[in-house]
Scaffold this motif. Structure first.
Motif: not given
Lengths: 292, 259
Positions: A30, A232, A250, A254-255, A260, A267, B111, B114, B203-204
């Protein structure tokens, strides 16, 4: 001795390797991702392209280029701070009371605090969706008062108010437990001494109980503040479109927009904030931790 | 005994009300004969019937249970090892590694996993990725409970076993394991509960194809709320409650350890 080393490795190795692979490595990935370019169709662009390494500080520059991101961070800190304060205000009398009832009732009373906490997190948030919903008895009652004073009716759901209520509800036990653990250890003789010296109830609280309970307050505050900062789901379910916090930002990267690198940058900023707060809380509550 | 002020009792009572009222509302409305969670119309069990005919929900429940069983088994195995290692050897890194994921906001673990699954492992998100993610946060919990159990123990029992010629494995099998068993079982039950309840990390890491109960509840809350959500919530509450009561029977630390 070789055999001892083997034993040591066999107990320590498997969980260690698992956590390195699935916790440390992803964290490094990350960090690296935050310095990369976004891919053309979302995700990440190749790291090595056209004969050069593709790294950039662009996402960090972007974060500071638009004040809206700083603002969302500040707002998240504000919400987390407010939630923490409300939790202290609600948890303190309860924790104090539990320490003053006869011993055999204490465990039950603590259990009663933890029990609702055993239900699914989403269910606890959903409960407030019902209570604050426009047709609920609570909303109707509030709004009949509001209109009686000649104001427009206010929607309770999908508002910052709903977000705070949800946050407090979900995190309250985190405050009660460390506070109770701390208060339980206070020696009642101190209060008697203060009383003999002429301190009234209010002075006994402010000069004796409160300062002694600070380690518990700090520990509980960290346990509430940190998860709220990254939350969230509560703003997502109970908040309106304007009630976005760091976590929502965040999640969106990502979604949703699938940026990213920027999501990773956010993050990392959140991680840094959390580490700073944890270090602060640890420093102040070391006493209570060593007792717990 | 110091006199406790009435105000304190009143304040505490209000806080208990605040804690229990919302959940009571959820349960009561699961029996309400109306599509809206607004007015009490009459008693019905129809939302439970709807629930048991909802195939997506049933599939989600099956997924949740499978993941919870897998995650709790593996997390218990690894977590017990970690707990023993943390107790026996002076380790600095391992406690940090197993406890940090529990202490961080969940979204960060979600995340980063992910990214890792897609970018490094090229894994299609699904049951496997959720399983791994759940093990990551359950492991630390088991380790903490097991270590707490070992901390209160008399070291001389282990020395005695060794002096009598038991190999490390035999000592573990015949002495350590029976002694820590309550903590191991409690840790396993808690892992099961944490896994079946997890929303954020799932969820992620679940991707589009796989759903679990919390994910299903989330999408119903977001898209179309019906009292079916209340019905599934009520059942899920009963399951977790049972699990926690059971876990607490084996080891009391689980009740406090969640903080």
């Amino acid at each position: 001795m070789n055999k001892e080393r083997l034993t040591r490795w066999l107990t320590f190795g498997p969980p260690f390797i698992f956590m390195v692979v699935f916790f440390v490595l992803p964290a490094f990935i990350m960090v690296a991702a935050s310095f990369r370019f976004p891919g053309e169709y979302g995700g990440l662009a190749p790291m090595f392209e056209n004969g050069t390494w593709q790294f950039t500080l662009e996402t960090y520059r972007f974060f500071f280029s638009d004040f809206i991101y700083t603002e969302i961070f500040l707002k998240s800190f504000f919400i987390a701070g407010l939630t923490t304060l409300i939790c202290i205000a609600l948890a303190y009398p309860l924790a104090l009371l539990i320490t003053r009832v006869p011993k055999r009732f204490r465990d039950v009373m603590v259990l009663l605090v933890v029990l609702p906490f055993a239900s699914n997190f989403l269910i606890r948030v959903y409960a407030w969706m019902i209570i604050l919903g426009p047709q609920s008895a609570f909303s109707t009652a509030v709004n009949s008062v509001v209109t009686a004073f000649g104001f427009e009716p206010v929607p309770l759901l999908f508002s910052p108010f709903a977000v705070i209520v949800g946050m407090v509800y979900v995190h309250l036990p985190f405050m009660v437990l460390p506070l109770y653990t701390n208060l339980e250890k206070h020696d009642p003789i101190l209060l008697d001494a203060a009383q003999d010296l002429g301190a009234n109830a209010w002075q006994r609280f402010w000069k004796v109980t409160w300062p002694l309970s600070l380690p518990g307050v700090y520990a509980g505050s960290a346990l509430v503040f940190i998860p709220v900062l990254g939350m969230f789901a509560v703003p997502d379910i109970l908040g309106g479109t304007g009630d976005i916090l760091i976590g929502n930002l965040i999640k969106e990267q990502f979604l949703g927009t699938r940026d990213w690198p920027f999501g990773s940058t956010l993050s990392i900023m959140l991680t840094l904030a959390v580490l700073a707060i944890a270090a602060l809380a640890m420093r102040y509550s070391r006493k209570s931790l060593s007792h717990a | 005994m110091r006199k406790t002020s009435h105000w304190l009792w009143l304040a505490a009572l209000l806080v208990y009300l605040f804690l229990y009222l919302p959940l009571t509302v959820v349960v009561i409305y699961s029996f309400n004969d109306s599509r809206l969670n607004a007015e009490w119309v009459g008693f019905t069990s129809r939302w439970y019937k709807v629930l048991f005919q909802d195939e997506e929900m049933i599939q989600a429940a099956i997924n949740s249970i499978l993941i919870a069983i897998g995650a709790s088994l593996i997390a218990t195995l690894l977590g017990t090892m970690a707990g023993i290692a943390m107790h026996r050897y002076r380790l600095r890194v391992l406690p940090f590694l197993v406890i940090t994921p529990v202490a961080m906001p969940e979204i960060l673990l979600g995340v980063s996993l992910l990214l890792f699954f897609i970018q490094v492992l090229h894994l299609t998100l699904g049951l496997l990725s959720v399983l791994i993610a759940h093990i990551t946060f359950c492991l630390g919990f088991v380790a903490i409970v097991v270590r707490a159990r070992l901390t209160g123990m008399d070291e001389s029992i282990f020395e005695a076993a060794r002096d009598l010629g038991a190999t490390p494995w035999k000592t573990f099998q015949l002495v350590t394991l029976p002694l820590i068993m309550p903590a191991v079982i409690a840790g396993a039950l808690m892992s099961f509960t944490l896994s079946i309840d997890d929303f954020v990390i799932t969820f992620f890491t679940a991707g589009v194809g796989v759903s679990t109960l919390p994910l299903q509840i989330y999408s119903m809350i977001k898209i179309a709320v019906t009292p079916e959500v209340n019905a599934v919530s009520t059942l899920l509450m009963l399951v977790t409650l049972g699990m926690i009561v059971l876990a607490a029977k084996f080891d009391k630390t689980v009740l406090r350890g969640q903080g």
